[in-house]
Design a protein around this motif. Sequence first.
Motif, PDB file in Angstrom:
ATOM      1  N   ASP A 148      34.653  41.862  16.583  1.00 43.83           N
ATOM      2  CA  ASP A 148      35.362  40.657  17.022  1.00 43.83           C
ATOM      3  C   ASP A 148      35.197  40.499  18.528  1.00 43.83           C
ATOM      4  OD1 ASP A 148      37.037  38.588  17.557  1.00 43.83           O
ATOM      5  OD2 ASP A 148      38.887  39.624  17.007  1.00 43.83           O
ATOM      6  N   PRO A 149      34.502  39.466  18.995  1.00 41.25           N
ATOM      7  CA  PRO A 149      34.308  39.290  20.436  1.00 41.25           C
ATOM      8  C   PRO A 149      35.614  39.262  21.216  1.00 41.25           C
ATOM      9  CG  PRO A 149      32.929  37.761  19.198  1.00 41.25           C
ATOM     10  CD  PRO A 149      33.833  38.412  18.206  1.00 41.25           C
ATOM     11  N   ALA A 150      36.687  38.764  20.591  1.00 42.68           N
ATOM     12  CA  ALA A 150      37.969  38.684  21.285  1.00 42.68           C
ATOM     13  C   ALA A 150      38.548  40.068  21.579  1.00 42.68           C
ATOM     14  CB  ALA A 150      38.963  37.870  20.459  1.00 42.68           C
ATOM     15  N   SER A 151      38.129  41.082  20.814  1.00 41.98           N
ATOM     16  CA  SER A 151      38.678  42.417  21.015  1.00 41.98           C
ATOM     17  C   SER A 151      38.183  43.062  22.301  1.00 41.98           C
ATOM     18  CB  SER A 151      38.333  43.315  19.818  1.00 41.98           C
ATOM     19  OG  SER A 151      38.959  42.844  18.646  1.00 41.98           O
ATOM     20  N   ILE A 152      36.921  42.842  22.635  1.00 44.32           N
ATOM     21  CA  ILE A 152      36.348  43.468  23.829  1.00 44.32           C
ATOM     22  C   ILE A 152      36.553  42.610  25.069  1.00 44.32           C
ATOM     23  CG2 ILE A 152      34.031  42.472  23.597  1.00 44.32           C
ATOM     24  CD1 ILE A 152      34.953  46.076  24.690  1.00 44.32           C
ATOM     25  N   ALA A 153      36.930  41.341  24.890  1.00 41.41           N
ATOM     26  CA  ALA A 153      37.067  40.425  26.034  1.00 41.41           C
ATOM     27  C   ALA A 153      38.048  40.933  27.089  1.00 41.41           C
ATOM     28  CB  ALA A 153      37.470  39.035  25.541  1.00 41.41           C
ATOM     29  N   PRO A 154      39.232  41.459  26.744  1.00 43.32           N
ATOM     30  CA  PRO A 154      40.141  41.941  27.794  1.00 43.32           C
ATOM     31  C   PRO A 154      39.538  43.071  28.634  1.00 43.32           C
ATOM     32  CG  PRO A 154      41.341  41.624  25.752  1.00 43.32           C
ATOM     33  CD  PRO A 154      39.888  41.487  25.416  1.00 43.32           C
ATOM     34  N   ALA A 155      38.800  43.986  28.002  1.00 48.01           N
ATOM     35  CA  ALA A 155      38.172  45.063  28.764  1.00 48.01           C
ATOM     36  C   ALA A 155      37.097  44.522  29.695  1.00 48.01           C
ATOM     37  CB  ALA A 155      37.580  46.108  27.816  1.00 48.01           C
ATOM     38  N   MET A 156      36.294  43.592  29.197  1.00 49.10           N
ATOM     39  CA  MET A 156      35.263  42.993  30.044  1.00 49.10           C
ATOM     40  C   MET A 156      35.892  42.285  31.238  1.00 49.10           C
ATOM     41  SD  MET A 156      32.199  43.619  28.734  1.00 49.10           S
ATOM     42  CE  MET A 156      31.015  42.330  29.099  1.00 49.10           C
ATOM     43  N   LEU A 157      36.999  41.592  31.007  1.00 48.56           N
ATOM     44  CA  LEU A 157      37.690  40.890  32.090  1.00 48.56           C
ATOM     45  C   LEU A 157      38.243  41.882  33.103  1.00 48.56           C
ATOM     46  CD1 LEU A 157      38.663  38.171  33.197  1.00 48.56           C
ATOM     47  CD2 LEU A 157      40.733  38.438  31.811  1.00 48.56           C
ATOM     48  N   ALA A 158      38.808  42.987  32.630  1.00 48.57           N
ATOM     49  CA  ALA A 158      39.361  43.987  33.541  1.00 48.57           C
ATOM     50  C   ALA A 158      38.266  44.645  34.369  1.00 48.57           C
ATOM     51  CB  ALA A 158      40.130  45.039  32.749  1.00 48.57           C
ATOM     52  N   ILE A 159      37.129  44.919  33.736  1.00 51.16           N
ATOM     53  CA  ILE A 159      36.023  45.581  34.444  1.00 51.16           C
ATOM     54  C   ILE A 159      35.415  44.651  35.491  1.00 51.16           C
ATOM     55  CG2 ILE A 159      33.672  46.458  34.174  1.00 51.16           C
ATOM     56  CD1 ILE A 159      34.633  47.476  31.354  1.00 51.16           C
ATOM     57  N   TRP A 160      34.994  43.479  35.058  1.00 47.80           N
ATOM     58  CA  TRP A 160      34.258  42.576  35.945  1.00 47.80           C
ATOM     59  C   TRP A 160      35.176  41.772  36.847  1.00 47.80           C
ATOM     60  CZ3 TRP A 160      29.425  43.793  36.517  1.00 47.80           C
ATOM     61  CH2 TRP A 160      28.809  44.525  35.491  1.00 47.80           C
ATOM     62  N   GLY A 161      36.485  41.822  36.581  1.00 45.95           N
ATOM     63  CA  GLY A 161      37.452  41.186  37.464  1.00 45.95           C
ATOM     64  C   GLY A 161      37.962  42.103  38.554  1.00 45.95           C
ATOM     65  N   ASN A 162      37.488  43.330  38.566  1.00 44.10           N
ATOM     66  CA  ASN A 162      37.889  44.284  39.603  1.00 44.10           C
ATOM     67  C   ASN A 162      37.152  43.937  40.898  1.00 44.10           C
ATOM     68  OD1 ASN A 162      38.348  46.482  41.279  1.00 44.10           O
ATOM     69  ND2 ASN A 162      38.120  48.003  39.652  1.00 44.10           N
ATOM     70  N   TRP A 215      36.498  53.169  28.476  1.00 38.93           N
ATOM     71  CA  TRP A 215      35.327  52.679  29.226  1.00 38.93           C
ATOM     72  C   TRP A 215      35.750  52.116  30.583  1.00 38.93           C
ATOM     73  CZ3 TRP A 215      32.763  47.361  28.112  1.00 38.93           C
ATOM     74  CH2 TRP A 215      31.595  47.234  28.868  1.00 38.93           C
ATOM     75  N   GLU A 216      36.765  51.267  30.579  1.00 43.91           N
ATOM     76  CA  GLU A 216      37.253  50.683  31.829  1.00 43.91           C
ATOM     77  C   GLU A 216      37.736  51.769  32.786  1.00 43.91           C
ATOM     78  OE1 GLU A 216      39.966  49.190  34.793  1.00 43.91           O
ATOM     79  OE2 GLU A 216      40.580  50.458  33.100  1.00 43.91           O
ATOM     80  N   TYR A 217      38.377  52.810  32.237  1.00 41.97           N
ATOM     81  CA  TYR A 217      38.910  53.871  33.093  1.00 41.97           C
ATOM     82  C   TYR A 217      37.795  54.712  33.698  1.00 41.97           C
ATOM     83  CZ  TYR A 217      42.249  57.258  34.833  1.00 41.97           C
ATOM     84  OH  TYR A 217      43.008  58.054  35.659  1.00 41.97           O
ATOM     85  N   TRP A 218      36.751  55.028  32.918  1.00 40.79           N
ATOM     86  CA  TRP A 218      35.632  55.809  33.467  1.00 40.79           C
ATOM     87  C   TRP A 218      34.945  55.022  34.577  1.00 40.79           C
ATOM     88  CZ3 TRP A 218      38.176  58.979  31.131  1.00 40.79           C
ATOM     89  CH2 TRP A 218      38.200  59.239  29.766  1.00 40.79           C
ATOM     90  N   ILE A 219      34.883  53.705  34.439  1.00 37.78           N
ATOM     91  CA  ILE A 219      34.283  52.888  35.494  1.00 37.78           C
ATOM     92  C   ILE A 219      35.139  52.929  36.752  1.00 37.78           C
ATOM     93  CG2 ILE A 219      33.796  50.475  36.154  1.00 37.78           C
ATOM     94  CD1 ILE A 219      32.800  50.077  33.252  1.00 37.78           C
TER      95      ILE A 219
END
Length: 327
Positions: free
Chosen positions: A231-245, A193-197
């Motif tokens: 598990d919310p902790a599992s998706i948190a790194p991807a969310m951080l990578a996406i919205w931290g770009n 998901w992060e890569y397609w974005i």
Amino acid sequence: MLREFATPAPALSLIALVRDAHPVDAALDSVLAQDLRDWEMIVIDAGDSAEASAALAATLARRRDPRLRLLRLEGTGMAVARSRAMAEARGEAMLLLDTRDWLAPGALARLAEALAAAPEAVGAHGGCAVMAEGAAPGDRPLRRQPPGLPAGDLLERLLVGNPFADGGQLLLRREAVQQAGPFLPHLRLGGDWEYWIRLSLLGPWAAVSGAAPVLHLRRRAGQAGHRMARDPASIAPAMLAIWGNPALETRLGRARFLTLQRRAEAEAAWTIGQELMRHGQRAAGLERLRASVAQAPTPRRALLLAAAHALPMLPRALHGPFVAYPG
């Protein structure tokens, strides 16, 4: 290391990742049967079993096709293995195929035609058919995921949630892949998901013509993604990578950035709640579902939330997206 070739670079490179002991024959045969013949296929063996590696090498050797290449990357994760193979690939476009799945007849030609017709596109996408875990080519699909998405700018659509079931339904332009860089190795969930974005920040997408699927996706029973998604902790790194770009806010502007971020957080909460429900954790699941609807209410989600609360009184056939996983 891969051998150096003096022959001209192929039009397409297929990056095929072997992630378990599942037979790869359907994937290999579907590629060998394609109408478009100008391709190379890099089969990545990232396992740690010498016996499985020998069996894979023998399977490739039986095809006697010089376009099949084996890349041994013992003990590496999916992100690192894919990125390494993509760096080695020589094609002008790339497709990331899981060897548990297989391509539909004519898939490569349809994807390549769509990509060639849109020189500005970062990639081309098509639909997929979801198959039972034990299915074989020719079996009836469980359901079809139609192309659905249009051609053009898909950034905002992707930010809210990943509409692509798998990389095997995408043909990525080489220049876009080089600009986007490698997959992020620390993302165990949401890495695709992060890569397609990241790709979508670089340009629009092309879409194949017609409703026929380009990929047959084998359903994974008990796959790791289903377990981690609750598990919310599992998706948190991807969310951080996406919205931290930082490129994202520059592209969208502050107001639109915040609006889409809230929608994405609500969508993530809904997915977590749904997976909790399907794993039998009803109270925790309902809490997440309610939080999602409160953050981004829609009539459909409100109705589904009401159905989720009434689930114990409904027959299993009406459990819809909250039906429990087998076992």
